[in-house]
Design a protein around this motif. Sequence first.
Motif, short mmCIF file in Angstrom:
data_model
loop_
_atom_site.label_atom_id
_atom_site.label_comp_id
_atom_site.label_asym_id
_atom_site.label_seq_id
_atom_site.Cartn_x
_atom_site.Cartn_y
_atom_site.Cartn_z
N ALA A 70 3.17 -11.56 15.91
CA ALA A 70 2.31 -10.94 16.91
C ALA A 70 3.14 -10.47 18.11
CB ALA A 70 1.23 -11.92 17.36
N PHE A 71 4.14 -11.26 18.49
CA PHE A 71 5.01 -10.84 19.58
C PHE A 71 5.74 -9.55 19.21
CE2 PHE A 71 9.04 -10.47 21.73
CZ PHE A 71 8.69 -10.68 23.05
N LEU A 72 6.29 -9.50 18.00
CA LEU A 72 7.01 -8.30 17.56
C LEU A 72 6.11 -7.08 17.63
CD1 LEU A 72 9.78 -7.38 16.14
CD2 LEU A 72 8.38 -7.32 14.07
N ARG A 73 4.85 -7.22 17.21
CA ARG A 73 3.91 -6.10 17.24
C ARG A 73 3.77 -5.53 18.65
NH1 ARG A 73 -1.73 -7.39 14.62
NH2 ARG A 73 -2.00 -5.20 15.19
N GLY A 74 3.73 -6.41 19.64
CA GLY A 74 3.52 -5.95 21.01
C GLY A 74 4.78 -5.60 21.75
N ALA A 75 5.94 -5.84 21.14
CA ALA A 75 7.21 -5.70 21.85
C ALA A 75 8.02 -4.50 21.38
CB ALA A 75 8.03 -6.98 21.69
N ALA A 141 11.23 -9.40 7.84
CA ALA A 141 11.90 -10.69 7.99
C ALA A 141 11.06 -11.66 8.81
CB ALA A 141 13.27 -10.50 8.63
N VAL A 142 10.48 -11.18 9.90
CA VAL A 142 9.64 -12.04 10.74
C VAL A 142 8.42 -12.51 9.96
CG1 VAL A 142 8.22 -12.12 12.84
CG2 VAL A 142 10.46 -10.99 12.89
N ALA A 143 7.79 -11.60 9.23
CA ALA A 143 6.60 -11.96 8.44
C ALA A 143 6.96 -12.95 7.34
CB ALA A 143 5.98 -10.70 7.84
N PHE A 422 20.89 -7.25 9.66
CA PHE A 422 20.33 -6.98 10.99
C PHE A 422 18.94 -7.59 11.11
CE2 PHE A 422 17.33 -4.51 13.47
CZ PHE A 422 17.93 -4.51 14.72
N ALA A 423 18.11 -7.42 10.09
CA ALA A 423 16.72 -7.89 10.16
C ALA A 423 16.66 -9.40 10.38
CB ALA A 423 15.98 -7.50 8.89
N LEU A 424 17.49 -10.15 9.69
CA LEU A 424 17.50 -11.60 9.85
C LEU A 424 17.98 -11.99 11.24
CD1 LEU A 424 18.87 -12.69 6.36
CD2 LEU A 424 16.50 -12.69 7.15
N ARG A 425 19.02 -11.30 11.72
CA ARG A 425 19.53 -11.60 13.06
C ARG A 425 18.51 -11.22 14.12
NH1 ARG A 425 25.36 -9.12 11.28
NH2 ARG A 425 26.21 -11.07 10.41
N TYR A 426 17.83 -10.10 13.90
CA TYR A 426 16.86 -9.70 14.91
C TYR A 426 15.62 -10.58 14.85
CZ TYR A 426 14.78 -6.91 18.50
OH TYR A 426 14.26 -6.53 19.70
N ALA A 427 15.30 -11.11 13.69
CA ALA A 427 14.20 -12.07 13.61
C ALA A 427 14.50 -13.30 14.46
CB ALA A 427 13.94 -12.47 12.15
N ASP A 428 15.77 -13.72 14.48
CA ASP A 428 16.17 -14.81 15.37
C ASP A 428 15.96 -14.42 16.83
OD1 ASP A 428 16.98 -16.35 13.19
OD2 ASP A 428 19.07 -15.70 13.34
N GLN A 429 16.37 -13.20 17.17
CA GLN A 429 16.20 -12.72 18.54
C GLN A 429 14.72 -12.66 18.92
OE1 GLN A 429 18.77 -11.56 20.99
NE2 GLN A 429 16.88 -12.16 22.04
#
Length: 452
Positions: A70-75, A141-143, A422-429
Amino acid sequence: MAPTGATATPAARAAHGRAARKRAPRSSHAAWIPGVDRSDPVAVLERQGRDRLQELLPIRYGRMTASPFAFLRGAAAVMAADLASQPHTGLTVQLCGDAHLLNFGLFASPERALHFDLNDFDETHPGPFEWDVKRLAASVAVAGRENGYAETRVRRAAEAAAAGYRKGIRRLADRGELAVWYERIDADRLIPLVRSAGRRRRAESSLTRARRRTSLHALGKLTETVDGRRRIVRDPPLLEPAGASDMAALRKIFSDYRSTLAEERRLLLDRYRFADAARKVVGVGSVGTRCFIVLLTGRDTDDPLFLQIKEATRSVLEEHLPGGPYVHPGHRVVAGQRLLQSASDIFLGWMTGPQGRAFYWRQLRDMKGSANVAGMTPDELVAYARLCGTALARAHARSGDRVAIAAYLGGAETFEHAVADFALRYADQNARDHAALDSAVAAGVVRAAPGI
């Protein structure tokens, strides 16, 4: 300089694409190391909210704190700044600008066929093709992590999104211009993605529900009869009747919106009468922008048309990229949607409202539907991510140089491996940023209203 125009041969365009590997090697897309000067994500969100309806911002923050996805969706603004800090290919397309998993879905063509495609264009703007691919892969990745999958499964799904894009672009690079323009993804392609018989039945049921989501269906959900007249129901704070000043403004700007439609669609619109309007809270990242729904009636009160009027602001990409061709934000959204979607809403239009604010109009419900990502198995997420990547490639192929992009990507799997990293690293971020918002809420820096 990129070869352009009818004189540019496929060989020259391909050479231009391969040359972009010097600016941004395919393996370089794996990198994500936040700079020491990276903006605080909460500060980015607060800046974005300054011109929004302040009483609605707690709903936005409440929705964003619900989960990392949800955060990713709004960010989108946060990620746009992060992508801008990295080297890029310079291979420009019309970006969606917010190509996360839930911004793909089902919609009806004017011929009433059900297609699968991108379905949100508030942030559309010209930019490097890989920015959309990276946002899509990061959302996968986040999902996947939110669904509790093993990290190997999460990586596989993120790779599938990028692989779907690479293979889709390479396939379209060999096709003619009209063939690319007419490319469609039929909604029935979703059914083979589902393995079990039970899930397949549920998927078929979802398609059936999407076909039923029309203005007539919304009439029973969103209206009531008061003194013999249809009125939009109150559901505060998410659905509030438009005040007298808003109602007068909406009636006034209706004719301006009408002028942005094709002539035959103006004639169709003229057969409807303005019945009622209400302010509506929509989405996650959009909460706080001014949004209304309008009820129109045609032949009689049982012949409705619901239109959504949504405020268009500057794209989150604009401060990081050269300017686009459209000064009016509503025009930008409408033009971007018409370019990227395989077939667009017949009532899609734009205009300027009170106080010089930009808006765009579209149908509220027109056989729209979205996937239940949280309910997917790991294999289903892989297949769905690949389909989203394929749909994104189709959209980009209409505006960018698909031959150059295909040549840049090549036949090896280098790009998708890098994007998955990148996706995994950005999921951490993203998880750290989500925690930062939680901390800001706990400290009283921002106020959140969860569960609304």
